[in-house]
Design a protein around this motif. Sequence first.
Motif, mmCIF file in Angstrom:
data_model
loop_
_atom_site.group_PDB
_atom_site.id
_atom_site.type_symbol
_atom_site.label_atom_id
_atom_site.label_comp_id
_atom_site.label_asym_id
_atom_site.label_seq_id
_atom_site.Cartn_x
_atom_site.Cartn_y
_atom_site.Cartn_z
ATOM 1 N N HIS A 244 0.827 -1.202 0.000
ATOM 2 C CA HIS A 244 0.000 0.000 0.000
ATOM 3 C C HIS A 244 0.866 1.259 0.000
ATOM 4 C CE1 HIS A 244 -2.747 -3.118 1.029
ATOM 5 N NE2 HIS A 244 -3.704 -2.356 1.518
ATOM 6 N N ASP A 245 0.263 2.373 -0.382
ATOM 7 C CA ASP A 245 0.953 3.661 -0.382
ATOM 8 C C ASP A 245 0.217 4.646 0.518
ATOM 9 O OD1 ASP A 245 2.992 3.016 -2.294
ATOM 10 O OD2 ASP A 245 1.472 3.176 -3.872
ATOM 11 N N MET A 246 0.990 5.546 1.133
ATOM 12 C CA MET A 246 0.399 6.603 1.952
ATOM 13 C C MET A 246 0.361 7.904 1.176
ATOM 14 S SD MET A 246 1.715 6.137 5.888
ATOM 15 C CE MET A 246 1.031 7.728 6.350
ATOM 16 N N ALA A 247 -0.791 8.550 1.187
ATOM 17 C CA ALA A 247 -0.944 9.863 0.558
ATOM 18 C C ALA A 247 -1.264 10.863 1.660
ATOM 19 C CB ALA A 247 -2.063 9.835 -0.476
ATOM 20 N N PRO A 248 -0.396 11.847 1.898
ATOM 21 C CA PRO A 248 -0.642 12.799 2.988
ATOM 22 C C PRO A 248 -1.883 13.637 2.748
ATOM 23 C CG PRO A 248 1.153 13.551 1.603
ATOM 24 C CD PRO A 248 0.829 12.157 1.150
ATOM 25 N N GLY A 249 -2.376 14.222 3.825
ATOM 26 C CA GLY A 249 -3.584 15.023 3.733
ATOM 27 C C GLY A 249 -3.494 16.162 2.741
ATOM 28 N N SER A 250 -2.276 16.630 2.473
ATOM 29 C CA SER A 250 -2.101 17.737 1.528
ATOM 30 C C SER A 250 -2.557 17.377 0.123
ATOM 31 C CB SER A 250 -0.636 18.179 1.495
ATOM 32 O OG SER A 250 0.207 17.092 1.140
ATOM 33 N N HIS B 161 -1.260 19.276 11.072
ATOM 34 C CA HIS B 161 -1.184 19.923 9.762
ATOM 35 C C HIS B 161 -1.396 18.896 8.654
ATOM 36 C CE1 HIS B 161 2.874 18.327 9.175
ATOM 37 N NE2 HIS B 161 3.211 18.811 10.368
ATOM 38 N N GLU B 162 -1.329 19.347 7.412
ATOM 39 C CA GLU B 162 -1.742 18.519 6.274
ATOM 40 C C GLU B 162 -0.798 17.350 5.995
ATOM 41 O OE1 GLU B 162 1.091 21.568 4.872
ATOM 42 O OE2 GLU B 162 -0.708 21.617 6.139
ATOM 43 N N GLU B 163 0.387 17.331 6.622
ATOM 44 C CA GLU B 163 1.287 16.187 6.467
ATOM 45 C C GLU B 163 1.188 15.229 7.655
ATOM 46 O OE1 GLU B 163 3.189 15.694 3.682
ATOM 47 O OE2 GLU B 163 2.253 17.499 2.856
ATOM 48 N N ASN B 164 0.416 15.605 8.666
ATOM 49 C CA ASN B 164 0.307 14.784 9.871
ATOM 50 C C ASN B 164 -1.005 14.005 9.945
ATOM 51 O OD1 ASN B 164 2.798 15.106 10.910
ATOM 52 N ND2 ASN B 164 2.237 16.460 12.591
ATOM 53 N N TRP B 165 -1.583 13.737 8.802
ATOM 54 C CA TRP B 165 -2.641 12.745 8.654
ATOM 55 C C TRP B 165 -2.587 12.299 7.198
ATOM 56 C CZ3 TRP B 165 -6.813 13.734 5.297
ATOM 57 C CH2 TRP B 165 -6.978 15.066 4.893
ATOM 58 N N ALA B 166 -3.169 11.157 6.924
ATOM 59 C CA ALA B 166 -3.012 10.604 5.578
ATOM 60 C C ALA B 166 -4.125 9.619 5.267
ATOM 61 C CB ALA B 166 -1.655 9.904 5.454
ATOM 62 N N VAL B 167 -4.213 9.274 3.996
ATOM 63 C CA VAL B 167 -5.032 8.138 3.580
ATOM 64 C C VAL B 167 -4.080 7.077 3.039
ATOM 65 C CG1 VAL B 167 -7.075 9.519 3.078
ATOM 66 C CG2 VAL B 167 -5.420 9.077 1.262
ATOM 67 N N ILE B 168 -4.481 5.830 3.162
ATOM 68 C CA ILE B 168 -3.676 4.715 2.673
ATOM 69 C C ILE B 168 -4.373 4.122 1.457
ATOM 70 C CG2 ILE B 168 -2.772 2.423 3.206
ATOM 71 C CD1 ILE B 168 -2.383 3.327 6.069
ATOM 72 N N GLU B 169 -3.631 4.029 0.369
ATOM 73 C CA GLU B 169 -4.188 3.577 -0.906
ATOM 74 C C GLU B 169 -3.832 2.114 -1.154
ATOM 75 O OE1 GLU B 169 -2.285 6.415 -3.414
ATOM 76 O OE2 GLU B 169 -3.831 7.953 -3.101
ATOM 77 N N ARG B 170 -4.851 1.315 -1.423
ATOM 78 C CA ARG B 170 -4.652 -0.100 -1.740
ATOM 79 C C ARG B 170 -4.216 -0.251 -3.199
ATOM 80 N NH1 ARG B 170 -9.777 0.010 0.949
ATOM 81 N NH2 ARG B 170 -9.766 -1.036 2.993
ATOM 82 N N ALA C 65 -9.135 3.351 -1.019
ATOM 83 C CA ALA C 65 -8.335 3.971 0.035
ATOM 84 C C ALA C 65 -9.127 4.051 1.329
ATOM 85 C CB ALA C 65 -7.887 5.364 -0.402
ATOM 86 N N TYR C 66 -8.411 4.268 2.421
ATOM 87 C CA TYR C 66 -9.036 4.453 3.729
ATOM 88 C C TYR C 66 -8.173 5.406 4.549
ATOM 89 C CZ TYR C 66 -5.606 0.805 4.973
ATOM 90 O OH TYR C 66 -4.449 0.072 5.137
ATOM 91 N N LEU C 67 -8.762 5.981 5.586
ATOM 92 C CA LEU C 67 -8.032 6.905 6.447
ATOM 93 C C LEU C 67 -6.959 6.152 7.231
ATOM 94 C CD1 LEU C 67 -7.832 9.816 7.649
ATOM 95 C CD2 LEU C 67 -9.444 9.056 9.412
ATOM 96 N N ALA C 68 -5.759 6.701 7.264
ATOM 97 C CA ALA C 68 -4.673 6.080 8.024
ATOM 98 C C ALA C 68 -4.899 6.277 9.517
ATOM 99 C CB ALA C 68 -3.338 6.703 7.626
ATOM 100 N N PRO C 69 -4.375 5.365 10.340
ATOM 101 C CA PRO C 69 -4.386 5.608 11.785
ATOM 102 C C PRO C 69 -3.670 6.918 12.116
ATOM 103 C CG PRO C 69 -3.785 3.329 11.311
ATOM 104 C CD PRO C 69 -3.787 4.056 9.996
ATOM 105 N N ALA C 70 -4.012 7.507 13.240
ATOM 106 C CA ALA C 70 -3.367 8.750 13.670
ATOM 107 C C ALA C 70 -1.891 8.495 13.957
ATOM 108 C CB ALA C 70 -4.062 9.294 14.914
#
Length: 274
Positions: free
Chosen positions: A95-101, A154-163, A168-173
């Motif tokens: 999976h890949d992480m995409a930051p909130g930004s 901030h926008e780099e301190n949360w993310a979604v995880i892409e299958r 995709a789904y929201l990443a854990p905090a």
Amino acid sequence: MVVDVSAWEVIDTERGGRDERKVWLSKVADADREEWWLWKPIKPTDRDALRINDVAEVVAHRLAEAIGLPAAPCEYARRGDERGAISRNIAPHTHDMAPGSTLVPPGDGYTVARILAALAGLTGPPPGHTDLTAAEVFAGYLVLDAWIGNTDRHEENWAVIERPDGSAYLAPAYDHGSALGSGLTDAKRERREPRAFCDGGRSSHFGGRSLVDMAREAVDLTGARWWADRVAEVPATTWSGILDEHGALSGVSRSFVSDVLTINQERVSEACRP
């Protein structure tokens, strides 16, 4: 418990990180990414004292766990002569992480409402939160932030995880090292009144808004008031035990952190529940 990671293998650096001492570690060199842990050493303050960012990371994870909120597992750690914390990787191997930004750019449009709207159609993270919408879970993140005094969502301190299939789904905090006044020296903690510190909890990333007001807006928009209900039910012995595990926390720091959690628990409970 303090985990000794001195003999762990260095897997990679933290790409894009500002602290070159942060590295990804694992017990064995060929471990899957799910077994990687990010080493976060204690940072110095602007007066050459040491921060308690390790305490902030571990307390945030354990309190999130106490209210059933998904968050990256963190443990107190030691690497050689350095103290710090380790935070487990939250993105599965494929999976890949995409930051909130990538969903909500920073600036005037970076608001609670915009973030919740951008998460429409996504769920919370598996395995235990897919029955919740991503917006409901993110509301929980803001409730946690208000409780622990985390001003750094901030926008780099949360993310979604892409299958791999594109869903995709929201990443854990994750990344709570700035919470609980972790950058204060003990001299400043002795001079600060904990309630005044809590009342001053605001996020510059959201236009200087109060953390409690942001949490209240999030639960109002999503109806996810159960997060505040759960915060209200956590006994003080929970965080007392977490602080005791550290083993090297000063009495001043311990008292200040405990007072902040007690006061903010009351503030969140009053603001975010009917």
